[in-house]
Design a protein around this motif. Structure first.
Motif, PDB file in Angstrom:
ATOM      1  N   HIS A 200       1.158  65.984  51.924  1.00 51.72           N
ATOM      2  CA  HIS A 200       2.575  65.641  51.753  1.00 51.72           C
ATOM      3  C   HIS A 200       3.154  66.469  50.617  1.00 51.72           C
ATOM      4  N   ILE A 201       4.110  67.353  50.949  1.00 49.41           N
ATOM      5  CA  ILE A 201       4.807  68.152  49.938  1.00 49.41           C
ATOM      6  C   ILE A 201       6.311  68.014  50.190  1.00 49.41           C
ATOM      7  N   PRO A 202       7.002  67.153  49.429  1.00 50.32           N
ATOM      8  CA  PRO A 202       8.447  66.998  49.618  1.00 50.32           C
ATOM      9  C   PRO A 202       9.181  68.293  49.284  1.00 50.32           C
ATOM     10  N   VAL A 203      10.381  68.434  49.828  1.00 49.68           N
ATOM     11  CA  VAL A 203      11.223  69.570  49.461  1.00 49.68           C
ATOM     12  C   VAL A 203      12.208  69.135  48.389  1.00 49.68           C
ATOM     13  N   TRP A 204      12.808  70.094  47.761  1.00 54.68           N
ATOM     14  CA  TRP A 204      13.621  69.906  46.571  1.00 54.68           C
ATOM     15  C   TRP A 204      15.090  70.111  46.918  1.00 54.68           C
ATOM     16  N   ALA A 205      15.946  69.824  45.968  1.00 48.71           N
ATOM     17  CA  ALA A 205      17.373  70.101  46.117  1.00 48.71           C
ATOM     18  C   ALA A 205      17.670  71.493  45.571  1.00 48.71           C
ATOM     19  N   ASP A 206      18.874  71.971  45.853  1.00 53.04           N
ATOM     20  CA  ASP A 206      19.302  73.259  45.292  1.00 53.04           C
ATOM     21  C   ASP A 206      19.684  73.026  43.836  1.00 53.04           C
ATOM     22  N   GLU A 207      18.732  73.262  42.943  1.00 54.52           N
ATOM     23  CA  GLU A 207      18.933  73.006  41.523  1.00 54.52           C
ATOM     24  C   GLU A 207      19.782  74.076  40.852  1.00 54.52           C
ATOM     25  N   MET A 317      13.750  62.806  56.379  1.00 55.80           N
ATOM     26  CA  MET A 317      14.166  62.765  54.983  1.00 55.80           C
ATOM     27  C   MET A 317      15.393  63.661  54.825  1.00 55.80           C
ATOM     28  N   PRO A 318      16.610  63.106  55.002  1.00 55.49           N
ATOM     29  CA  PRO A 318      17.819  63.934  54.896  1.00 55.49           C
ATOM     30  C   PRO A 318      17.914  64.609  53.534  1.00 55.49           C
ATOM     31  N   SER A 319      18.387  65.847  53.523  1.00 57.12           N
ATOM     32  CA  SER A 319      18.449  66.603  52.276  1.00 57.12           C
ATOM     33  C   SER A 319      19.399  65.974  51.266  1.00 57.12           C
ATOM     34  N   LYS A 320      20.353  65.146  51.734  1.00 53.89           N
ATOM     35  CA  LYS A 320      21.269  64.517  50.786  1.00 53.89           C
ATOM     36  C   LYS A 320      20.549  63.527  49.872  1.00 53.89           C
ATOM     37  N   VAL A 321      19.367  63.053  50.257  1.00 54.02           N
ATOM     38  CA  VAL A 321      18.608  62.164  49.374  1.00 54.02           C
ATOM     39  C   VAL A 321      18.218  62.910  48.107  1.00 54.02           C
ATOM     40  N   GLN A 322      17.597  64.082  48.265  1.00 54.76           N
ATOM     41  CA  GLN A 322      17.208  64.872  47.099  1.00 54.76           C
ATOM     42  C   GLN A 322      18.424  65.316  46.291  1.00 54.76           C
ATOM     43  N   ALA A 323      19.493  65.726  47.001  1.00 51.22           N
ATOM     44  CA  ALA A 323      20.692  66.191  46.302  1.00 51.22           C
ATOM     45  C   ALA A 323      21.305  65.076  45.462  1.00 51.22           C
ATOM     46  N   THR A 324      21.319  63.854  46.003  1.00 53.95           N
ATOM     47  CA  THR A 324      21.893  62.724  45.274  1.00 53.95           C
ATOM     48  C   THR A 324      21.048  62.373  44.060  1.00 53.95           C
ATOM     49  N   LEU A 325      19.730  62.327  44.239  1.00 54.80           N
ATOM     50  CA  LEU A 325      18.851  62.026  43.106  1.00 54.80           C
ATOM     51  C   LEU A 325      18.964  63.095  42.026  1.00 54.80           C
ATOM     52  N   ALA A 326      19.014  64.363  42.445  1.00 55.26           N
ATOM     53  CA  ALA A 326      19.114  65.463  41.475  1.00 55.26           C
ATOM     54  C   ALA A 326      20.426  65.395  40.705  1.00 55.26           C
ATOM     55  N   ALA A 327      21.489  64.906  41.358  1.00 53.95           N
ATOM     56  CA  ALA A 327      22.786  64.796  40.699  1.00 53.95           C
ATOM     57  C   ALA A 327      22.891  63.551  39.828  1.00 53.95           C
ATOM     58  N   GLY A 328      21.855  62.717  39.836  1.00 54.66           N
ATOM     59  CA  GLY A 328      21.877  61.518  39.011  1.00 54.66           C
ATOM     60  C   GLY A 328      22.841  60.460  39.505  1.00 54.66           C
ATOM     61  N   ARG A 329      22.945  60.328  40.834  1.00 54.49           N
ATOM     62  CA  ARG A 329      23.833  59.324  41.412  1.00 54.49           C
ATOM     63  C   ARG A 329      23.019  58.273  42.162  1.00 54.49           C
ATOM     64  N   ALA A 330      23.573  57.083  42.286  1.00 48.61           N
ATOM     65  CA  ALA A 330      22.899  55.985  42.981  1.00 48.61           C
ATOM     66  C   ALA A 330      22.948  56.197  44.491  1.00 48.61           C
ATOM     67  N   GLY A 382      17.229  57.533  39.190  1.00 47.54           N
ATOM     68  CA  GLY A 382      17.004  58.442  40.316  1.00 47.54           C
ATOM     69  C   GLY A 382      16.722  59.860  39.867  1.00 47.54           C
ATOM     70  N   ARG A 383      17.412  60.323  38.843  1.00 43.69           N
ATOM     71  CA  ARG A 383      17.170  61.674  38.342  1.00 43.69           C
ATOM     72  C   ARG A 383      15.762  61.797  37.766  1.00 43.69           C
ATOM     73  N   ARG A 384      15.309  60.781  37.066  1.00 43.36           N
ATOM     74  CA  ARG A 384      13.940  60.825  36.538  1.00 43.36           C
ATOM     75  C   ARG A 384      12.926  60.847  37.678  1.00 43.36           C
ATOM     76  N   TYR A 385      13.196  60.080  38.715  1.00 42.25           N
ATOM     77  CA  TYR A 385      12.309  60.073  39.886  1.00 42.25           C
ATOM     78  C   TYR A 385      12.320  61.435  40.571  1.00 42.25           C
ATOM     79  N   TYR A 386      13.496  62.034  40.685  1.00 45.36           N
ATOM     80  CA  TYR A 386      13.584  63.376  41.286  1.00 45.36           C
ATOM     81  C   TYR A 386      12.712  64.365  40.521  1.00 45.36           C
TER      82      TYR A 386
END
Length: 413
Positions: A200-207, A317-330, A382-386
């Motif tokens: 299992h290797i999750p993908v990341w958001a566009d940081e 796993m929709p990419s908006k999940v990672q994007a939202t966590l990376a942005a620090g939003r609920a 969420g950001r810490r989890y990301y």
């Protein structure tokens, strides 16, 4: 290690096409020699990116990363014929004009979408004896069938079976197969992929997206006490957004406003549904330019993720999940399976039963009761989890380990 990357999508292409470039840069930062084999950039509109002119091949350097580009047919529209031409031309061109740069590598990372990339992958694996880590970004043929791209009927079913057999061949030839969600690992194991190969290797958001200088609250005339729930993305059947409209109609809290940004096959139906029910707390923003997405992310106190139950929803796993966590939003998640698990495990989300307007309405009321300050705390969690689970640094470490294991298993064989 001397690491190769085989992917049709690469910088400067945006969105999900930017993820391989981030991985390449991170692997190079970690001290590896990285050689990329990719196509000429034409995503998402099917036109070559500024500064590029189509040629048989082109060699570049992106910092410490070496890049070989090969010709392809630029296209990214709904035409099945042109999409096949785009995918197939890259595969053939990479085989003819690119695989020589992959000779002598220690290991090769392959992005599996599209699956036509198997041609240069198989050549490199079997002729050059380079062990492969196949990263399954999209499950084929499942994702193609779910999109409706294949249509229906006997011919479509035969194409689906052929795709499944093709993918089985890719899994067999790879030393390691990485999945972006835990349930997808179990699914491939049930389809006969050796469990010891799977990881299992999750993908990341566009940081690399720029931080927004401001949100859209003033522009949209939103009050400071209003709790903003944002849905941004495709408006299609798979997202099941009718239940969100119905849920908003059930909530009479004046603090709630729901923003829906995007386009798709169900957009007009959703607009008509909201108008017929006189839903006053839902606004449709249409398709926003890409450069405004960071500001939209900042505008939402919580971001809505929805998948209709059944089908692929349990392991998508929709990419908006990672994007939202990376942005620090609920997060407000109306989905089952891995997405709901992330919402719970991250501490950033509230979950609701997918397709159930009453359950979603209860979750919307809970968001309003929490208020903006507490939702901000959920976003910080969420950001810490990301950073721990989804960041490119975390992903690159997992890729690095899987590549090392692929090398060792290849040597043992």
């Amino acid at each position: 290690m001397r690491i190769g990357m085989l992917t049709q999508w690469f910088d400067p292409e945006p969105g999900p096409a930017a993820l391989p470039g981030m991985l390449a840069a991170e692997l190079a930062r970690r001290g590896h020699e990285v050689q990329v084999l990719t196509g000429f950039p034409n995503y998402p509109d099917g036109r070559l990116a500024p500064g590029y002119r189509l040629a048989r091949r082109l060699d570049e350097r992106h910092g410490a990363v070496r890049v070989r580009r090969v010709a392809l047919y630029p296209s990214h529209d709904r035409s099945a014929l042109r999409r096949v031409a785009n995918y197939g031309s890259f595969a053939v061109s990479a085989l003819a004009s690119g695989t020589q740069v992959l000779r002598g590598l220690d290991a090769l990372w392959v992005g599996n979408s599209p699956i036509s990339v198997a041609l240069p992958m198989w050549f490199t694996r079997h002729l050059y004896r380079v062990p492969v880590l196949l990263h399954v970004m999209d499950l084929w043929p499942d994702s193609v069938v779910a999109s409706g791209f294949l249509g229906s009927g006997g011919v479509s079913r035969r194409v689906e079976r052929a795709m499944a057999a093709w993918c089985d061949g890719m899994y067999r030839s790879a030393a390691r197969v990485a999945c972006v969600s835990p349930t997808a690992v179990d699914l491939l194991a049930s389809r006969g992929v050796a469990r010891e190969k799977l990881v299992h290797i999750p993908v990341w958001a566009d940081e690399r997206l720029p931080a927004p200088t401001a949100d859209l609250r003033v522009e949209l005339g939103l009050r400071s006490d209003q709790v903003v729930v944002v849905y941004a993305g495709a408006l299609g059947e798979a997202q099941g957004l009718d239940s969100l409209i119905d849920a908003c109609a059930r909530v009479d809290d004046h603090r709630l406003v729901c923003l829906i940004a995007g386009s798709g096959t169900t957009e007009q139906r959703l607009r008509d549904r909201a108008a017929a029910a006189a839903v006053s707390n839902v606004r449709f923003l249409g398709q926003l330019p890409r450069h405004r997405i960071p500001a939209l992310l900042a505008t939402g106190d919580a971001h809505y993720v929805s998948l209709r139950p059944g089908g692929m929803s349990a392991y998508t796993m929709p990419s908006k999940v990672q994007a939202t966590l990376a942005a620090g939003r609920a997060l407000l998640v109306a989905a089952e399976g891995d997405v709901a698990a992330v919402a719970r495990d991250s501490g950033a989300g509230i979950t609701a039963r997918p397709g159930d307007p009453d359950s979603i309405a209860d979750a919307l009321r809970e968001l309003c009761e929490l208020g903006r300050e507490k939702l901000e705390l959920l976003g910080q969690a969420g950001r810490r989890y990301y950073d721990r689970a989804f960041s490119v640094a975390s992903g690159a470490a997992k890729v690095e380990q899987a590549l090392s294991e692929a090398v060792r298993s290849s040597r043992r064989r």
